[in-house]
Design a protein around this motif. Structure first.
Motif, PDB file in Angstrom:
ATOM      1  N   PHE A   1       2.552  12.721  -6.447  1.00 43.89           N
ATOM      2  CA  PHE A   1       1.545  12.201  -5.513  1.00 43.89           C
ATOM      3  C   PHE A   1       1.668  10.696  -5.390  1.00 43.89           C
ATOM      4  O   PHE A   1       1.929  10.010  -6.383  1.00 43.89           O
ATOM      5  CB  PHE A   1       0.122  12.548  -5.993  1.00 43.89           C
ATOM      6  CG  PHE A   1      -0.232  13.978  -5.734  1.00 43.89           C
ATOM      7  CD1 PHE A   1      -0.714  14.373  -4.506  1.00 43.89           C
ATOM      8  CD2 PHE A   1      -0.022  14.935  -6.710  1.00 43.89           C
ATOM      9  CE1 PHE A   1      -1.005  15.710  -4.245  1.00 43.89           C
ATOM     10  CE2 PHE A   1      -0.302  16.270  -6.468  1.00 43.89           C
ATOM     11  CZ  PHE A   1      -0.804  16.651  -5.233  1.00 43.89           C
ATOM     12  N   ASP A   2       1.436  10.176  -4.186  1.00 37.52           N
ATOM     13  CA  ASP A   2       1.431   8.729  -3.986  1.00 37.52           C
ATOM     14  C   ASP A   2       0.014   8.209  -4.157  1.00 37.52           C
ATOM     15  O   ASP A   2      -0.930   8.787  -3.621  1.00 37.52           O
ATOM     16  CB  ASP A   2       1.929   8.386  -2.576  1.00 37.52           C
ATOM     17  CG  ASP A   2       3.418   8.644  -2.456  1.00 37.52           C
ATOM     18  OD1 ASP A   2       4.179   7.801  -2.951  1.00 37.52           O
ATOM     19  OD2 ASP A   2       3.802   9.690  -1.903  1.00 37.52           O
ATOM     20  N   ALA A   3      -0.093   7.112  -4.905  1.00 37.66           N
ATOM     21  CA  ALA A   3      -1.410   6.499  -5.135  1.00 37.66           C
ATOM     22  C   ALA A   3      -1.744   5.595  -3.958  1.00 37.66           C
ATOM     23  O   ALA A   3      -1.495   4.387  -4.006  1.00 37.66           O
ATOM     24  CB  ALA A   3      -1.390   5.718  -6.446  1.00 37.66           C
ATOM     25  N   VAL A   4      -2.246   6.199  -2.899  1.00 39.80           N
ATOM     26  CA  VAL A   4      -2.591   5.406  -1.708  1.00 39.80           C
ATOM     27  C   VAL A   4      -4.003   5.734  -1.240  1.00 39.80           C
ATOM     28  O   VAL A   4      -4.489   6.854  -1.421  1.00 39.80           O
ATOM     29  CB  VAL A   4      -1.639   5.671  -0.509  1.00 39.80           C
ATOM     30  CG1 VAL A   4      -0.316   4.977  -0.661  1.00 39.80           C
ATOM     31  CG2 VAL A   4      -1.470   7.160  -0.245  1.00 39.80           C
ATOM     32  N   THR A   5      -4.631   4.749  -0.629  1.00 33.67           N
ATOM     33  CA  THR A   5      -5.909   4.978   0.055  1.00 33.67           C
ATOM     34  C   THR A   5      -5.597   5.557   1.440  1.00 33.67           C
ATOM     35  O   THR A   5      -4.428   5.558   1.874  1.00 33.67           O
ATOM     36  CB  THR A   5      -6.656   3.648   0.251  1.00 33.67           C
ATOM     37  OG1 THR A   5      -5.795   2.794   1.018  1.00 33.67           O
ATOM     38  CG2 THR A   5      -7.011   2.997  -1.081  1.00 33.67           C
ATOM     39  N   LEU A   6      -6.651   5.973   2.134  1.00 33.34           N
ATOM     40  CA  LEU A   6      -6.458   6.454   3.508  1.00 33.34           C
ATOM     41  C   LEU A   6      -5.824   5.344   4.356  1.00 33.34           C
ATOM     42  O   LEU A   6      -4.855   5.579   5.094  1.00 33.34           O
ATOM     43  CB  LEU A   6      -7.821   6.875   4.095  1.00 33.34           C
ATOM     44  CG  LEU A   6      -7.831   7.297   5.555  1.00 33.34           C
ATOM     45  CD1 LEU A   6      -6.916   8.489   5.794  1.00 33.34           C
ATOM     46  CD2 LEU A   6      -9.250   7.626   6.016  1.00 33.34           C
ATOM     47  N   HIS A   7      -6.348   4.130   4.206  1.00 34.92           N
ATOM     48  CA  HIS A   7      -5.823   3.006   4.972  1.00 34.92           C
ATOM     49  C   HIS A   7      -4.334   2.782   4.646  1.00 34.92           C
ATOM     50  O   HIS A   7      -3.497   2.615   5.542  1.00 34.92           O
ATOM     51  CB  HIS A   7      -6.646   1.754   4.656  1.00 34.92           C
ATOM     52  CG  HIS A   7      -6.144   0.527   5.338  1.00 34.92           C
ATOM     53  ND1 HIS A   7      -6.384   0.274   6.667  1.00 34.92           N
ATOM     54  CD2 HIS A   7      -5.386  -0.502   4.879  1.00 34.92           C
ATOM     55  CE1 HIS A   7      -5.789  -0.859   6.998  1.00 34.92           C
ATOM     56  NE2 HIS A   7      -5.184  -1.355   5.932  1.00 34.92           N
ATOM     57  N   GLY A   8      -4.022   2.801   3.348  1.00 35.58           N
ATOM     58  CA  GLY A   8      -2.631   2.595   2.919  1.00 35.58           C
ATOM     59  C   GLY A   8      -1.710   3.687   3.448  1.00 35.58           C
ATOM     60  O   GLY A   8      -0.557   3.420   3.829  1.00 35.58           O
ATOM     61  N   ALA A   9      -2.216   4.930   3.474  1.00 36.50           N
ATOM     62  CA  ALA A   9      -1.398   6.043   3.964  1.00 36.50           C
ATOM     63  C   ALA A   9      -1.077   5.860   5.445  1.00 36.50           C
ATOM     64  O   ALA A   9       0.056   6.100   5.886  1.00 36.50           O
ATOM     65  CB  ALA A   9      -2.140   7.364   3.732  1.00 36.50           C
ATOM     66  N   VAL A  10      -2.073   5.400   6.203  1.00 35.76           N
ATOM     67  CA  VAL A  10      -1.851   5.194   7.640  1.00 35.76           C
ATOM     68  C   VAL A  10      -0.845   4.061   7.856  1.00 35.76           C
ATOM     69  O   VAL A  10       0.073   4.169   8.684  1.00 35.76           O
ATOM     70  CB  VAL A  10      -3.194   4.914   8.359  1.00 35.76           C
ATOM     71  CG1 VAL A  10      -2.973   4.437   9.782  1.00 35.76           C
ATOM     72  CG2 VAL A  10      -4.066   6.162   8.340  1.00 35.76           C
ATOM     73  N   GLU A  11      -1.009   2.979   7.085  1.00 33.36           N
ATOM     74  CA  GLU A  11      -0.065   1.849   7.207  1.00 33.36           C
ATOM     75  C   GLU A  11       1.363   2.323   6.922  1.00 33.36           C
ATOM     76  O   GLU A  11       2.304   1.971   7.628  1.00 33.36           O
ATOM     77  CB  GLU A  11      -0.425   0.736   6.209  1.00 33.36           C
ATOM     78  CG  GLU A  11      -1.710   0.012   6.520  1.00 33.36           C
ATOM     79  CD  GLU A  11      -1.623  -0.754   7.841  1.00 33.36           C
ATOM     80  OE1 GLU A  11      -0.561  -1.284   8.157  1.00 33.36           O
ATOM     81  OE2 GLU A  11      -2.642  -0.784   8.567  1.00 33.36           O
ATOM     82  N   ARG A  12       1.502   3.126   5.871  1.00 24.25           N
ATOM     83  CA  ARG A  12       2.842   3.583   5.517  1.00 24.25           C
ATOM     84  C   ARG A  12       3.409   4.526   6.587  1.00 24.25           C
ATOM     85  O   ARG A  12       4.600   4.481   6.904  1.00 24.25           O
ATOM     86  CB  ARG A  12       2.834   4.276   4.153  1.00 24.25           C
ATOM     87  CG  ARG A  12       4.234   4.214   3.548  1.00 24.25           C
ATOM     88  CD  ARG A  12       4.398   4.944   2.274  1.00 24.25           C
ATOM     89  NE  ARG A  12       3.663   4.376   1.154  1.00 24.25           N
ATOM     90  CZ  ARG A  12       3.730   4.890  -0.068  1.00 24.25           C
ATOM     91  NH1 ARG A  12       4.488   5.941  -0.304  1.00 24.25           N
ATOM     92  NH2 ARG A  12       3.061   4.352  -1.060  1.00 24.25           N
ATOM     93  N   ALA A  13       2.545   5.358   7.140  1.00 22.92           N
ATOM     94  CA  ALA A  13       3.002   6.268   8.209  1.00 22.92           C
ATOM     95  C   ALA A  13       3.457   5.466   9.427  1.00 22.92           C
ATOM     96  O   ALA A  13       4.493   5.774  10.028  1.00 22.92           O
ATOM     97  CB  ALA A  13       1.874   7.222   8.584  1.00 22.92           C
ATOM     98  N   LEU A  14       2.707   4.425   9.768  1.00 23.95           N
ATOM     99  CA  LEU A  14       3.092   3.592  10.920  1.00 23.95           C
ATOM    100  C   LEU A  14       4.430   2.908  10.646  1.00 23.95           C
ATOM    101  O   LEU A  14       5.283   2.800  11.529  1.00 23.95           O
ATOM    102  CB  LEU A  14       2.000   2.555  11.213  1.00 23.95           C
ATOM    103  CG  LEU A  14       0.672   3.126  11.747  1.00 23.95           C
ATOM    104  CD1 LEU A  14      -0.413   2.052  11.749  1.00 23.95           C
ATOM    105  CD2 LEU A  14       0.847   3.701  13.154  1.00 23.95           C
ATOM    106  N   ALA A  15       4.610   2.469   9.383  1.00 20.21           N
ATOM    107  CA  ALA A  15       5.878   1.813   9.018  1.00 20.21           C
ATOM    108  C   ALA A  15       7.034   2.812   9.111  1.00 20.21           C
ATOM    109  O   ALA A  15       8.118   2.473   9.600  1.00 20.21           O
ATOM    110  CB  ALA A  15       5.777   1.228   7.606  1.00 20.21           C
TER     111      ALA A  15
END
Ligand code: UDP
Length: 241
Positions: free
Chosen positions: A10-24
């Motif tokens: 599992f990746d230790a990300v917040t919802l915001h972090g997950a969205v940022e990573r998806a956009l990247a």
């Protein structure tokens, strides 16, 4: 940072972090996929090596369930919060302006979800949709490729969605796929998400069970999940192999 629960990363990300990573990932323009395992899916990996391998191959794995969040904390690899597939999908649609293809659900569901997206997220273009009850991937892949999506919502239920994404990663070059379970059912309005109070009390699973008693069978694995998890944490604490 990542952690493992019964072998599932599992990746230790917040919802915001997950969205940022998806956009990247989308900005990179290569094919990638996101998985959203809950405890039932983690448990299924014990008996389904292909499912485990499919999740291992994901570019991001989100902790979709209070059980997973608890397990990560217990094992000393905490994730900051629960990130459900549905919340991730909506938050991504808020930030994203591009082409999305909706795959999954009973006939009619994806079309209804497409209409909702058109109203709620005007910057997003739904470039195609298909129900989730198809026999072979070929013709569906061809339709998806012709639609040229940036994002493919794969809502086929587990393990079908994870296996679909792993198998077709190469075929769908330049597209981010996300396995999102029943998200199209909720987005289309055919199913209701638990009220906020239930979610705050971490009882969304109970709400869904009451609304859909048929889920009881698959939830019977949860006591086994908890016991296996406690055994993993004791092994970790005592340094046993
Ligand atoms: N589904 C599908 N094809 C299949 C099996 C299931 O499209 O072969 C869809 C089903 O119609 C539902 C979703 O996959 O929309 C699974 O929803 P569920 O509530 O089981 O997923 P969860 O949100 O719990 O992961």
């Amino acid at each position: 940072m990542t952690g493992r629960v019964l072998g599932v990363r599992f990746d230790a990300v917040t919802l915001h972090g997950a969205v940022e990573r998806a956009l990247a990932l989308m900005a990179q323009g290569r094919s990638a996929y996101v998985c959203t395992p809950n405890p039932e899916i983690v448990w299924a990996c014990r008996k389904n090596a292909d499912l485990l391998a499919a999740i291992e191959g994901a570019d991001m794995t989100l902790a979709d369930g209070v059980g997973v969040v608890w397990a990560c904390r217990r094992l000393g690899c905490p994730v900051p919060e629960r990130v459900t597939g549905y919340d991730f999908f909506l938050a991504l649609l808020e930030r994203f302006s591009g082409r999305v293809y909706l795959l999954g659900g009973a006939p009619g569901v994806a079309r209804e979800a497409a209409a909702v997206i058109g109203q709620r997220f005007p910057a997003v273009q739904v470039c195609g949709f298909h129900d989730g009850y198809f026999e072979s991937d070929g013709p569906v892949l061809e339709q998806i490729r012709r639609a040229e999506p940036d994002l493919l919502a794969v809502c086929l239920g587990s393990p079908r969605q994870e296996l679909f994404m792993a198998r077709n990663r190469q075929a769908l070059d330049g597209c981010l796929m996300a396995g999102l379970g029943g998200s199209l059912d909720v987005l289309s309005g055919r199913k209701r998400r638990a009220p906020a109070g239930w979610i705050r009390l971490r009882l969304e699973w109970l709400y869904r069970l009451i609304r859909e008693p048929g889920r009881l069978g698959r939830m019977m694995c949860l006591p086994g999940f908890v016991l296996a998890l406690l055994a993993q944490s004791v092994k970790k604490e005592t340094g046993l192999k």
